[in-house]
Design a protein around this motif. Structure first.
Motif, PDB file in Angstrom:
ATOM      1  N   MET A 248     -32.453  27.371  83.582  1.00  0.00           N
ATOM      2  CA  MET A 248     -33.577  27.440  83.316  1.00  0.00           C
ATOM      3  C   MET A 248     -33.865  28.135  81.301  1.00  0.00           C
ATOM      4  O   MET A 248     -33.399  28.694  80.973  1.00  0.00           O
ATOM      5  CB  MET A 248     -34.725  28.430  83.991  1.00  0.00           C
ATOM      6  CG  MET A 248     -34.836  27.630  84.945  1.00  0.00           C
ATOM      7  SD  MET A 248     -36.353  28.953  86.347  1.00  0.00           S
ATOM      8  CE  MET A 248     -34.975  30.304  85.823  1.00  0.00           C
ATOM      9  N   LEU A 249     -35.006  27.481  80.724  1.00  0.00           N
ATOM     10  CA  LEU A 249     -35.065  28.150  79.290  1.00  0.00           C
ATOM     11  C   LEU A 249     -36.015  29.107  79.199  1.00  0.00           C
ATOM     12  O   LEU A 249     -37.324  29.319  79.921  1.00  0.00           O
ATOM     13  CB  LEU A 249     -35.175  26.432  78.438  1.00  0.00           C
ATOM     14  CG  LEU A 249     -34.840  25.488  78.361  1.00  0.00           C
ATOM     15  CD1 LEU A 249     -35.104  24.681  78.053  1.00  0.00           C
ATOM     16  CD2 LEU A 249     -33.648  25.419  77.620  1.00  0.00           C
ATOM     17  N   LYS A 250     -35.687  29.769  78.251  1.00  0.00           N
ATOM     18  CA  LYS A 250     -35.999  30.975  77.829  1.00  0.00           C
ATOM     19  C   LYS A 250     -37.724  30.733  78.092  1.00  0.00           C
ATOM     20  O   LYS A 250     -38.455  29.647  77.146  1.00  0.00           O
ATOM     21  CB  LYS A 250     -35.804  32.083  76.800  1.00  0.00           C
ATOM     22  CG  LYS A 250     -36.376  33.440  76.566  1.00  0.00           C
ATOM     23  CD  LYS A 250     -35.305  34.021  75.594  1.00  0.00           C
ATOM     24  CE  LYS A 250     -36.113  35.160  75.299  1.00  0.00           C
ATOM     25  NZ  LYS A 250     -35.608  36.433  74.921  1.00  0.00           N
ATOM     26  N   GLY A 251     -38.389  31.329  78.492  1.00  0.00           N
ATOM     27  CA  GLY A 251     -40.666  31.140  78.450  1.00  0.00           C
ATOM     28  C   GLY A 251     -40.743  30.098  79.563  1.00  0.00           C
ATOM     29  O   GLY A 251     -41.964  29.546  79.039  1.00  0.00           O
ATOM     30  N   GLN A 252     -39.628  29.273  80.172  1.00  0.00           N
ATOM     31  CA  GLN A 252     -40.643  28.023  80.727  1.00  0.00           C
ATOM     32  C   GLN A 252     -40.023  27.964  81.991  1.00  0.00           C
ATOM     33  O   GLN A 252     -38.917  28.765  82.535  1.00  0.00           O
ATOM     34  CB  GLN A 252     -39.445  27.170  80.239  1.00  0.00           C
ATOM     35  CG  GLN A 252     -40.132  26.171  79.018  1.00  0.00           C
ATOM     36  CD  GLN A 252     -39.443  25.107  78.822  1.00  0.00           C
ATOM     37  OE1 GLN A 252     -38.275  24.766  79.438  1.00  0.00           O
ATOM     38  NE2 GLN A 252     -39.992  24.406  77.469  1.00  0.00           N
ATOM     39  N   LYS A 253     -41.194  28.358  82.750  1.00  0.00           N
ATOM     40  CA  LYS A 253     -40.888  27.961  84.909  1.00  0.00           C
ATOM     41  C   LYS A 253     -40.429  26.534  84.654  1.00  0.00           C
ATOM     42  O   LYS A 253     -40.133  25.399  84.679  1.00  0.00           O
ATOM     43  CB  LYS A 253     -42.481  28.116  85.104  1.00  0.00           C
ATOM     44  CG  LYS A 253     -43.144  29.482  84.358  1.00  0.00           C
ATOM     45  CD  LYS A 253     -42.787  30.605  85.682  1.00  0.00           C
ATOM     46  CE  LYS A 253     -43.484  31.577  84.505  1.00  0.00           C
ATOM     47  NZ  LYS A 253     -43.531  32.882  85.581  1.00  0.00           N
ATOM     48  N   ALA A 254     -39.430  27.030  86.134  1.00  0.00           N
ATOM     49  CA  ALA A 254     -38.578  26.237  86.790  1.00  0.00           C
ATOM     50  C   ALA A 254     -39.475  25.146  87.185  1.00  0.00           C
ATOM     51  O   ALA A 254     -40.616  26.089  88.237  1.00  0.00           O
ATOM     52  CB  ALA A 254     -37.431  26.565  87.615  1.00  0.00           C
ATOM     53  N   LEU A 255     -39.459  24.061  87.589  1.00  0.00           N
ATOM     54  CA  LEU A 255     -39.608  23.088  89.071  1.00  0.00           C
ATOM     55  C   LEU A 255     -37.952  23.376  89.615  1.00  0.00           C
ATOM     56  O   LEU A 255     -37.218  23.460  89.902  1.00  0.00           O
ATOM     57  CB  LEU A 255     -40.278  21.264  88.694  1.00  0.00           C
ATOM     58  CG  LEU A 255     -40.267  20.786  90.577  1.00  0.00           C
ATOM     59  CD1 LEU A 255     -41.465  21.762  91.099  1.00  0.00           C
ATOM     60  CD2 LEU A 255     -40.518  19.088  89.627  1.00  0.00           C
ATOM     61  N   ILE A 256     -39.301  23.832  91.447  1.00  0.00           N
ATOM     62  CA  ILE A 256     -37.731  24.413  92.450  1.00  0.00           C
ATOM     63  C   ILE A 256     -38.386  22.772  93.629  1.00  0.00           C
ATOM     64  O   ILE A 256     -38.833  23.562  94.552  1.00  0.00           O
ATOM     65  CB  ILE A 256     -38.343  25.518  92.620  1.00  0.00           C
ATOM     66  CG1 ILE A 256     -37.764  27.356  91.229  1.00  0.00           C
ATOM     67  CG2 ILE A 256     -37.202  26.249  93.843  1.00  0.00           C
ATOM     68  CD1 ILE A 256     -38.336  28.511  92.267  1.00  0.00           C
TER      69      ILE A 256
ATOM     70  N   ARG B 267     -43.807  33.521  95.573  1.00  0.00           N
ATOM     71  CA  ARG B 267     -44.502  34.410  95.610  1.00  0.00           C
ATOM     72  C   ARG B 267     -43.723  35.386  94.534  1.00  0.00           C
ATOM     73  O   ARG B 267     -44.023  36.229  93.883  1.00  0.00           O
ATOM     74  CB  ARG B 267     -44.324  35.360  97.011  1.00  0.00           C
ATOM     75  CG  ARG B 267     -45.157  35.552  97.559  1.00  0.00           C
ATOM     76  CD  ARG B 267     -44.598  35.685  99.163  1.00  0.00           C
ATOM     77  NE  ARG B 267     -45.354  37.082  98.262  1.00  0.00           N
ATOM     78  CZ  ARG B 267     -44.580  37.977  99.838  1.00  0.00           C
ATOM     79  NH1 ARG B 267     -44.167  38.064 100.614  1.00  0.00           N
ATOM     80  NH2 ARG B 267     -45.186  40.125  98.749  1.00  0.00           N
ATOM     81  N   LEU B 268     -42.622  35.217  94.108  1.00  0.00           N
ATOM     82  CA  LEU B 268     -41.429  35.815  92.565  1.00  0.00           C
ATOM     83  C   LEU B 268     -41.938  34.907  91.369  1.00  0.00           C
ATOM     84  O   LEU B 268     -41.655  35.980  90.678  1.00  0.00           O
ATOM     85  CB  LEU B 268     -40.152  35.404  93.360  1.00  0.00           C
ATOM     86  CG  LEU B 268     -39.268  36.105  94.163  1.00  0.00           C
ATOM     87  CD1 LEU B 268     -37.845  35.341  94.656  1.00  0.00           C
ATOM     88  CD2 LEU B 268     -39.208  37.023  94.737  1.00  0.00           C
ATOM     89  N   LYS B 269     -43.190  34.340  91.213  1.00  0.00           N
ATOM     90  CA  LYS B 269     -43.346  33.889  90.408  1.00  0.00           C
ATOM     91  C   LYS B 269     -42.074  33.008  89.731  1.00  0.00           C
ATOM     92  O   LYS B 269     -42.034  32.939  88.445  1.00  0.00           O
ATOM     93  CB  LYS B 269     -44.391  34.580  89.735  1.00  0.00           C
ATOM     94  CG  LYS B 269     -45.729  34.501  89.892  1.00  0.00           C
ATOM     95  CD  LYS B 269     -46.761  35.855  89.735  1.00  0.00           C
ATOM     96  CE  LYS B 269     -47.520  36.588  90.647  1.00  0.00           C
ATOM     97  NZ  LYS B 269     -47.792  35.081  91.283  1.00  0.00           N
ATOM     98  N   LEU B 270     -41.269  32.533  89.879  1.00  0.00           N
ATOM     99  CA  LEU B 270     -39.560  31.643  89.135  1.00  0.00           C
ATOM    100  C   LEU B 270     -40.305  30.465  88.309  1.00  0.00           C
ATOM    101  O   LEU B 270     -39.461  30.300  87.152  1.00  0.00           O
ATOM    102  CB  LEU B 270     -38.651  31.757  89.646  1.00  0.00           C
ATOM    103  CG  LEU B 270     -38.165  33.355  90.338  1.00  0.00           C
ATOM    104  CD1 LEU B 270     -37.048  33.364  91.179  1.00  0.00           C
ATOM    105  CD2 LEU B 270     -37.835  33.840  89.187  1.00  0.00           C
ATOM    106  N   GLY B 271     -41.176  30.442  89.070  1.00  0.00           N
ATOM    107  CA  GLY B 271     -41.643  28.320  88.938  1.00  0.00           C
ATOM    108  C   GLY B 271     -42.653  27.914  89.604  1.00  0.00           C
ATOM    109  O   GLY B 271     -42.532  29.085  90.703  1.00  0.00           O
ATOM    110  N   GLU B 272     -42.766  26.937  90.391  1.00  0.00           N
ATOM    111  CA  GLU B 272     -43.277  26.066  91.245  1.00  0.00           C
ATOM    112  C   GLU B 272     -42.596  26.174  91.882  1.00  0.00           C
ATOM    113  O   GLU B 272     -41.621  24.676  91.787  1.00  0.00           O
ATOM    114  CB  GLU B 272     -44.497  24.938  90.402  1.00  0.00           C
ATOM    115  CG  GLU B 272     -44.743  24.165  91.559  1.00  0.00           C
ATOM    116  CD  GLU B 272     -45.980  23.314  91.207  1.00  0.00           C
ATOM    117  OE1 GLU B 272     -46.090  22.593  91.957  1.00  0.00           O
ATOM    118  OE2 GLU B 272     -45.714  23.244  90.109  1.00  0.00           O
TER     119      GLU B 272
END
Length: 82
Positions: free
Chosen positions: A1-9, A28-33
């Motif tokens: 993942m790029l710093k400051g960007q959220k991942a699509l999981i 719930r962990l807010k790592l991305g969608e």
């Protein structure tokens, strides 16, 4: 993942209910969608094999991801545990 960007999981598996539960937990962990992807998802390719219902969802989602990332033909090397 790029710093400051959220991942699509993309979460997939042979049990759609468990995939949905895992996607909920990951959100719930807010790592991305996190999205639960099942065999009926419009973007998941239908395998061109003699027994398409036996083709694993993991391989099909990998094919979808590779086609989006490569924006064209791609080779997928998957080292599963099955």
């Amino acid at each position: 993942m790029l710093k400051g960007q959220k991942a699509l999981i993309a979460v997939c598996g042979s049990n759609p209910a468990k995939a949905q539960d895992l996607a909920w937990e990951l959100n719930r962990l807010k790592l991305g969608e996190a999205l639960a992807i099942d065999s009926k998802h419009p973007g998941v390719p239908w395998p061109k094999v003699s027994q398409p219902e036996r083709a694993g969802m993991d391989r099909r989602v990998q094919a979808l991801a590779a086609s989006r990332l490569a924006q064209g033909p791609a080779v997928i090397v998957s080292c599963g545990t099955a």
